[in-house]
Design a protein around this motif. Structure first.
Motif, PDB file in Angstrom:
ATOM      1  N   LYS A  68      -3.498   9.435   4.299  1.00  0.00           N
ATOM      2  CA  LYS A  68      -4.480   8.792   4.236  1.00  0.00           C
ATOM      3  C   LYS A  68      -5.168   9.186   2.507  1.00  0.00           C
ATOM      4  O   LYS A  68      -5.591   8.298   1.899  1.00  0.00           O
ATOM      5  N   PHE A  69      -4.773  10.222   1.951  1.00  0.00           N
ATOM      6  CA  PHE A  69      -5.056  10.802   0.676  1.00  0.00           C
ATOM      7  C   PHE A  69      -4.516   9.487  -0.459  1.00  0.00           C
ATOM      8  O   PHE A  69      -5.179   9.415  -1.490  1.00  0.00           O
ATOM      9  N   ILE A  70      -3.109   9.451  -0.034  1.00  0.00           N
ATOM     10  CA  ILE A  70      -2.352   8.717  -0.949  1.00  0.00           C
ATOM     11  C   ILE A  70      -3.218   7.025  -0.782  1.00  0.00           C
ATOM     12  O   ILE A  70      -3.027   6.788  -2.140  1.00  0.00           O
ATOM     13  N   GLN A  71      -3.742   6.278  -0.385  1.00  0.00           N
ATOM     14  CA  GLN A  71      -4.271   5.208   0.024  1.00  0.00           C
ATOM     15  C   GLN A  71      -5.785   5.442   0.497  1.00  0.00           C
ATOM     16  O   GLN A  71      -6.529   4.333   0.289  1.00  0.00           O
ATOM     17  N   GLN A  72      -6.292   6.598  -0.473  1.00  0.00           N
ATOM     18  CA  GLN A  72      -7.846   6.691  -0.844  1.00  0.00           C
ATOM     19  C   GLN A  72      -7.779   5.738  -1.764  1.00  0.00           C
ATOM     20  O   GLN A  72      -9.056   4.939  -2.121  1.00  0.00           O
ATOM     21  N   VAL A  73      -7.061   5.609  -2.892  1.00  0.00           N
ATOM     22  CA  VAL A  73      -7.074   4.848  -4.527  1.00  0.00           C
ATOM     23  C   VAL A  73      -5.816   3.424  -4.054  1.00  0.00           C
ATOM     24  O   VAL A  73      -5.050   3.938  -3.691  1.00  0.00           O
ATOM     25  N   ARG A  74      -5.970   2.908  -5.069  1.00  0.00           N
ATOM     26  CA  ARG A  74      -5.216   1.624  -4.695  1.00  0.00           C
ATOM     27  C   ARG A  74      -3.620   2.175  -4.858  1.00  0.00           C
ATOM     28  O   ARG A  74      -3.740   2.488  -6.470  1.00  0.00           O
ATOM     29  N   PRO A  75      -2.738   2.845  -4.158  1.00  0.00           N
ATOM     30  CA  PRO A  75      -1.282   2.446  -4.141  1.00  0.00           C
ATOM     31  C   PRO A  75      -1.031   1.720  -5.757  1.00  0.00           C
ATOM     32  O   PRO A  75      -0.694   0.545  -5.503  1.00  0.00           O
ATOM     33  N   ASP A  76       0.561   2.036  -6.910  1.00  0.00           N
ATOM     34  CA  ASP A  76       1.115   0.914  -7.260  1.00  0.00           C
ATOM     35  C   ASP A  76       2.327   0.410  -6.122  1.00  0.00           C
ATOM     36  O   ASP A  76       2.283   0.130  -5.390  1.00  0.00           O
ATOM     37  N   GLY A  77       2.519  -0.231  -6.801  1.00  0.00           N
ATOM     38  CA  GLY A  77       3.819  -1.095  -6.145  1.00  0.00           C
ATOM     39  C   GLY A  77       5.319  -0.655  -5.213  1.00  0.00           C
ATOM     40  O   GLY A  77       5.195  -1.084  -4.551  1.00  0.00           O
ATOM     41  N   HIS A  78       5.030   0.348  -5.950  1.00  0.00           N
ATOM     42  CA  HIS A  78       6.050   1.095  -4.646  1.00  0.00           C
ATOM     43  C   HIS A  78       5.343   2.037  -3.286  1.00  0.00           C
ATOM     44  O   HIS A  78       5.704   2.772  -2.869  1.00  0.00           O
ATOM     45  N   GLY A  79       3.759   1.647  -3.411  1.00  0.00           N
ATOM     46  CA  GLY A  79       3.432   2.179  -2.482  1.00  0.00           C
ATOM     47  C   GLY A  79       2.837   4.324  -3.106  1.00  0.00           C
ATOM     48  O   GLY A  79       1.933   4.610  -2.078  1.00  0.00           O
ATOM     49  N   CYS A  80       2.924   4.402  -3.947  1.00  0.00           N
ATOM     50  CA  CYS A  80       2.599   5.754  -4.620  1.00  0.00           C
ATOM     51  C   CYS A  80       1.367   5.885  -4.757  1.00  0.00           C
ATOM     52  O   CYS A  80       0.862   4.918  -5.464  1.00  0.00           O
ATOM     53  N   ARG A  81       0.663   7.205  -4.946  1.00  0.00           N
ATOM     54  CA  ARG A  81      -0.838   7.716  -5.801  1.00  0.00           C
ATOM     55  C   ARG A  81      -0.363   8.256  -7.212  1.00  0.00           C
ATOM     56  O   ARG A  81       0.488  10.009  -6.933  1.00  0.00           O
ATOM     57  N   HIS A  82      -0.503   7.509  -8.270  1.00  0.00           N
ATOM     58  CA  HIS A  82      -0.522   8.603  -9.170  1.00  0.00           C
ATOM     59  C   HIS A  82      -1.492   9.314 -10.016  1.00  0.00           C
ATOM     60  O   HIS A  82      -2.686   8.770 -10.238  1.00  0.00           O
ATOM     61  N   VAL A  83      -1.604  10.749  -9.773  1.00  0.00           N
ATOM     62  CA  VAL A  83      -2.577  11.719  -9.928  1.00  0.00           C
ATOM     63  C   VAL A  83      -2.537  12.625 -11.383  1.00  0.00           C
ATOM     64  O   VAL A  83      -1.746  13.117 -11.170  1.00  0.00           O
ATOM     65  N   PRO A  84      -3.510  12.131 -12.419  1.00  0.00           N
ATOM     66  CA  PRO A  84      -2.892  12.690 -13.638  1.00  0.00           C
ATOM     67  C   PRO A  84      -3.377  14.258 -13.722  1.00  0.00           C
ATOM     68  O   PRO A  84      -4.753  14.571 -13.325  1.00  0.00           O
TER      69      PRO A  84
END
Length: 129
Positions: A68-84
């Motif tokens: 759910k945390f990963i999908q809170q924002v739109r993931p990239d093409g690999h399904g990853c969530r990037h958090v700066p």
């Protein structure tokens, strides 16, 4: 009877110390929520490990709350969530779901030093379980 209780408690205390040794002098204990699978650090003998540019990959079990945390924002093409990173001392993060686990790439330091190992470790995360 009290003597035998003392021996049992004393021996269990010795075993606990053997199972949880103290961090050796000059080493830095990294308290993490999951085991570090891979790590990379820029070597600088004048600085501690937490002060140098570094990267690490952690592996978590597949959990609904992490998905759910990963999908809170739109993931990239690999399904990853990037958090700066918010501050310079914080870690940037890439959370990537896999078939049976969630891999997290953490890094900090200037892009000039960490960009190449970051790309290598991210490719490893995306191709390994």
């Amino acid at each position: 009877m009290k003597f035998f209780l003392f021996i049992i408690l004393f021996s269990s205390n010795l075993q606990a110390e053997a199972l949880h040794p103290k961090t050796p002098s000059g080493w830095i204990e990294m308290n993490s929520l999951a085991p570090v699978v891979l790590t990379w650090a820029y070597a600088d003998p004048k600085k501690d490990l937490m002060e140098v540019p570094s990267l690490m990959v952690q592996k978590f079990s597949l959990q609904e709350k992490l998905l759910k945390f990963i999908q809170q924002v739109r993931p990239d093409g690999h399904g990853c969530r990037h958090v700066p990173a918010i501050k310079k001392s914080d870690w940037s993060q890439s959370w990537c779901p896999r078939k049976e686990s969630i891999m997290v790439l953490l890094w900090k330091g200037p892009d000039s030093l960490v960009k190449a190992p970051q790309e290598t470790l991210l490719n490893w995360v995306l191709t390994h379980e």
